[in-house]
Design a protein around this motif. Structure first.
Motif, mmCIF file in Angstrom:
data_model
loop_
_atom_site.group_PDB
_atom_site.id
_atom_site.type_symbol
_atom_site.label_atom_id
_atom_site.label_comp_id
_atom_site.label_asym_id
_atom_site.label_seq_id
_atom_site.Cartn_x
_atom_site.Cartn_y
_atom_site.Cartn_z
ATOM 1 N N UNK A 123 18.719 -9.287 10.145
ATOM 2 C CA UNK A 123 18.795 -8.662 11.113
ATOM 3 C C UNK A 123 18.509 -7.122 10.937
ATOM 4 N N UNK A 124 18.765 -6.648 9.663
ATOM 5 C CA UNK A 124 18.776 -5.192 9.511
ATOM 6 C C UNK A 124 17.369 -4.928 8.394
ATOM 7 N N UNK A 125 16.483 -5.824 8.510
ATOM 8 C CA UNK A 125 15.252 -5.675 7.780
ATOM 9 C C UNK A 125 14.277 -4.833 8.683
ATOM 10 N N UNK A 126 14.409 -3.911 8.491
ATOM 11 C CA UNK A 126 13.586 -2.843 9.237
ATOM 12 C C UNK A 126 12.279 -2.456 8.599
ATOM 13 N N UNK A 127 11.157 -1.809 9.472
ATOM 14 C CA UNK A 127 9.687 -1.665 9.032
ATOM 15 C C UNK A 127 9.809 -0.309 8.433
ATOM 16 N N UNK A 128 8.945 -0.113 7.342
ATOM 17 C CA UNK A 128 8.715 1.218 6.721
ATOM 18 C C UNK A 128 7.348 1.678 6.881
ATOM 19 N N UNK A 129 7.398 3.015 7.039
ATOM 20 C CA UNK A 129 5.818 3.530 6.854
ATOM 21 C C UNK A 129 5.214 3.824 5.712
ATOM 22 N N UNK A 130 3.915 3.445 5.746
ATOM 23 C CA UNK A 130 3.152 3.478 4.521
ATOM 24 C C UNK A 130 2.043 4.415 4.842
ATOM 25 N N UNK A 131 1.844 5.610 3.877
ATOM 26 C CA UNK A 131 0.649 6.248 4.144
ATOM 27 C C UNK A 131 -0.635 5.702 4.267
ATOM 28 N N UNK A 132 -1.478 5.994 5.175
ATOM 29 C CA UNK A 132 -2.833 5.206 5.176
ATOM 30 C C UNK A 132 -3.801 6.303 4.755
ATOM 31 N N UNK A 186 -4.586 9.897 6.465
ATOM 32 C CA UNK A 186 -5.073 9.964 7.938
ATOM 33 C C UNK A 186 -4.292 9.279 8.855
ATOM 34 N N UNK A 187 -3.183 8.503 8.422
ATOM 35 C CA UNK A 187 -2.218 7.582 9.382
ATOM 36 C C UNK A 187 -1.162 6.815 8.605
ATOM 37 N N UNK A 188 -0.570 5.879 9.023
ATOM 38 C CA UNK A 188 0.342 5.123 8.488
ATOM 39 C C UNK A 188 0.285 3.686 9.013
ATOM 40 N N UNK A 189 0.723 2.870 8.212
ATOM 41 C CA UNK A 189 0.670 1.343 8.561
ATOM 42 C C UNK A 189 2.198 0.801 8.349
ATOM 43 N N UNK A 190 2.691 -0.124 9.061
ATOM 44 C CA UNK A 190 4.103 -0.533 8.826
ATOM 45 C C UNK A 190 4.165 -1.785 8.231
ATOM 46 N N UNK A 191 5.078 -1.688 7.368
ATOM 47 C CA UNK A 191 5.157 -3.245 6.460
ATOM 48 C C UNK A 191 6.827 -3.268 6.538
ATOM 49 N N UNK A 192 7.320 -4.660 6.656
ATOM 50 C CA UNK A 192 8.808 -4.825 6.536
ATOM 51 C C UNK A 192 9.157 -4.437 5.125
ATOM 52 N N UNK A 214 9.797 -4.099 -0.900
ATOM 53 C CA UNK A 214 10.616 -4.368 -2.019
ATOM 54 C C UNK A 214 10.167 -5.557 -3.077
ATOM 55 N N UNK A 215 9.822 -6.557 -2.491
ATOM 56 C CA UNK A 215 9.409 -7.730 -3.277
ATOM 57 C C UNK A 215 8.212 -7.583 -4.204
ATOM 58 N N UNK A 216 7.229 -6.684 -3.746
ATOM 59 C CA UNK A 216 6.022 -6.389 -4.590
ATOM 60 C C UNK A 216 6.229 -4.985 -5.190
ATOM 61 N N UNK A 217 7.450 -4.409 -5.018
ATOM 62 C CA UNK A 217 7.539 -3.135 -5.926
ATOM 63 C C UNK A 217 6.960 -1.954 -5.236
ATOM 64 N N UNK A 218 6.861 -2.187 -4.146
ATOM 65 C CA UNK A 218 6.074 -0.940 -3.164
ATOM 66 C C UNK A 218 6.861 -0.089 -2.287
ATOM 67 N N UNK A 219 8.343 -0.337 -2.506
ATOM 68 C CA UNK A 219 9.241 0.507 -1.495
ATOM 69 C C UNK A 219 9.504 1.761 -1.939
ATOM 70 N N UNK A 220 10.243 2.506 -1.369
ATOM 71 C CA UNK A 220 10.618 3.883 -1.395
ATOM 72 C C UNK A 220 9.530 4.819 -1.458
ATOM 73 N N UNK A 221 8.477 4.404 -0.565
ATOM 74 C CA UNK A 221 7.446 5.438 -0.440
ATOM 75 C C UNK A 221 6.296 5.516 -1.668
ATOM 76 N N UNK A 222 6.284 4.325 -2.593
ATOM 77 C CA UNK A 222 5.562 4.302 -3.605
ATOM 78 C C UNK A 222 4.102 3.898 -3.235
ATOM 79 N N UNK A 223 3.775 3.260 -2.332
ATOM 80 C CA UNK A 223 2.644 2.606 -1.987
ATOM 81 C C UNK A 223 1.456 3.270 -1.016
ATOM 82 N N UNK A 273 -8.171 -3.924 4.404
ATOM 83 C CA UNK A 273 -7.105 -2.916 3.813
ATOM 84 C C UNK A 273 -6.218 -3.273 2.711
ATOM 85 N N UNK A 274 -6.196 -2.414 1.737
ATOM 86 C CA UNK A 274 -5.370 -2.908 0.383
ATOM 87 C C UNK A 274 -4.142 -2.115 0.111
ATOM 88 N N UNK A 275 -3.223 -2.786 0.012
ATOM 89 C CA UNK A 275 -1.753 -2.096 -0.435
ATOM 90 C C UNK A 275 -1.636 -1.823 -1.828
#
Length: 364
Positions: free
Chosen positions: A210-219, A239-245, A250-259, A278-280
């Motif tokens: 229930x607390x699994x929010x979306x995080x913005x990733x710079x595009x 140029x924009x953002x894309x939203x990922x859970x 966190x599972x792929x090591x791309x959380x905390x604004x690193x991706x 699109x590539x993350x």
């Protein structure tokens, strides 16, 4: 009297506000729209109206004509028309029909009691219209919930819910016959058709917390990783953002604004990475070519050009090479003296399916 243009009105008003706190003026003189409206008036973005000009004249202690000769003229014309009109006759107020009941007592009743009194009167009037000489007023139906007194016990099943928390359109709550959270997690909805004869290599989707929010990733839509010949990127701006859970990142090591999200160009990595996909990417410039032997797909700066490849050791030469998934493309040597820098790992790819691809396979 010379009539000012809108720009002249704005300029004169702007001069009056020099050194004046606009926010305090708007608050003290109740300017509609507040400080923002004052700004629009003094810049000429919105012409003055009579109401605003009157407030400014009162606030600055000047005449309306000093704020806007245009509006002062309109006000004079309106006053002349009003003085020439015949005054309307004041309406006749009907006398209060109940001599033993003070009007103030009726008007002081709360809305609920007034509504009840209105119903009683309508009931009585209907009886008189039907020829009745005696009217028996029915008792007011008892409320399903009486206001509790201190120390009393309240039946929660019949207590009034003044602020219901249910939202229309949601599944029923457990106490309304719906599933509990545990039951919903144990029996997730199947997302793919279960029609007889349809075969698909997918299973039920796992529910998210229930607390699994979306995080913005710079595009960076202008950045291209070459899935083919190398590409020189001159612009690397967001140029924009894309939203990922957040759980996925966190599972792929791309959380905390690193991706970062960039895009592929070419078909050398098909069928895994499509042209335009699109590539993350998780940037990590501390990696070396030998760190990539465990597998994966990486973004590499090869002699100033950006490519997306896997890295492996050639069986014959025993040299490290960048390899494509598409066998039509040759390997790129990484140990021939050409400057090579690993930029990061590609952990996700997303692309639109072509119209000629089938989404389901049916048994013949």
């Amino acid at each position: 009297m010379k009539i000012w243009t809108i720009e002249e009105e704005a300029s004169a008003l702007r001069a009056r506000f020099e050194g004046v706190n606009r926010a305090a003026f708007a608050r003290d003189h109740e300017v509609k729209g507040g400080q923002a409206m004052i700004y629009q008036h003094i810049t000429g973005r919105r012409p003055l109206n009579l109401e605003a000009a009157t407030v400014y004249a009162k606030g600055f202690g000047c005449s309306l004509a000093e704020i806007s000769p245009r509006l002062a003229g309109e006000a004079q014309k309106a006053a002349a028309l009003t003085s020439d009109a015949t005054p309307a006759a004041s309406p006749t107020v009907a006398p209060w029909p109940f001599s033993s009941i003070d009007r103030e007592r009726i008007e002081a009743l709360p809305a609920e009691r007034l509504k009840h009194l209105e119903g009683v009167m309508l009931f009585a009037l209907q009886g008189y219209s039907d020829g009745a000489t005696t009217i028996t007023v029915p008792e007011r139906p008892a409320s399903s919930f009486a206001a509790p007194t201190r120390g009393s016990v309240v039946d929660i099943d019949v207590a009034a819910d003044e602020f219901p928390m249910r939202i229309k359109g949601l599944p029923p709550a457990p106490w309304e016959g719906g599933n509990t959270t545990h039951q919903a997690e144990a029996n997730p909805k199947i997302r793919i058709s279960t029609q007889t004869g349809v075969v698909a290599n997918v299973g039920p989707g796992e529910p998210y917390a229930a607390n699994d929010k979306f995080e913005k990733v710079p595009e960076m839509a202008d950045v291209r990783l070459a899935a083919g010949d190398g590409i020189e990127n001159h612009l690397e701006e967001q140029t924009g953002v894309m939203h990922f859970r957040r759980s996925f990142l966190r599972a792929v090591g791309a959380d905390a604004g690193k991706a970062r999200v960039v895009y592929a160009k070419g078909d050398s990595m098909e069928p895994i990475i499509r042209d335009g996909a699109a590539l993350l990417v998780v940037p990590n410039e501390d990696l070396t070519v030998r760190d990539l032997a465990a597998g994966g797909v990486y973004a590499i700066n090869y002699d100033g050009k950006m490519i997306v490849k896997t890295v492996t050791r050639d069986r014959l030469t025993k040299q490290w090479v960048a390899r494509s998934f598409n066998p039509a493309y040759p390997d790129i040597p990484l140990e021939n003296g050409t400057p090579v820098r690993v930029l990061g790992q590609v952990v996700w790819s997303g692309a639109r399916l072509r119209d000629d691809e089938a989404g389901q396979w049916v048994k013949s």
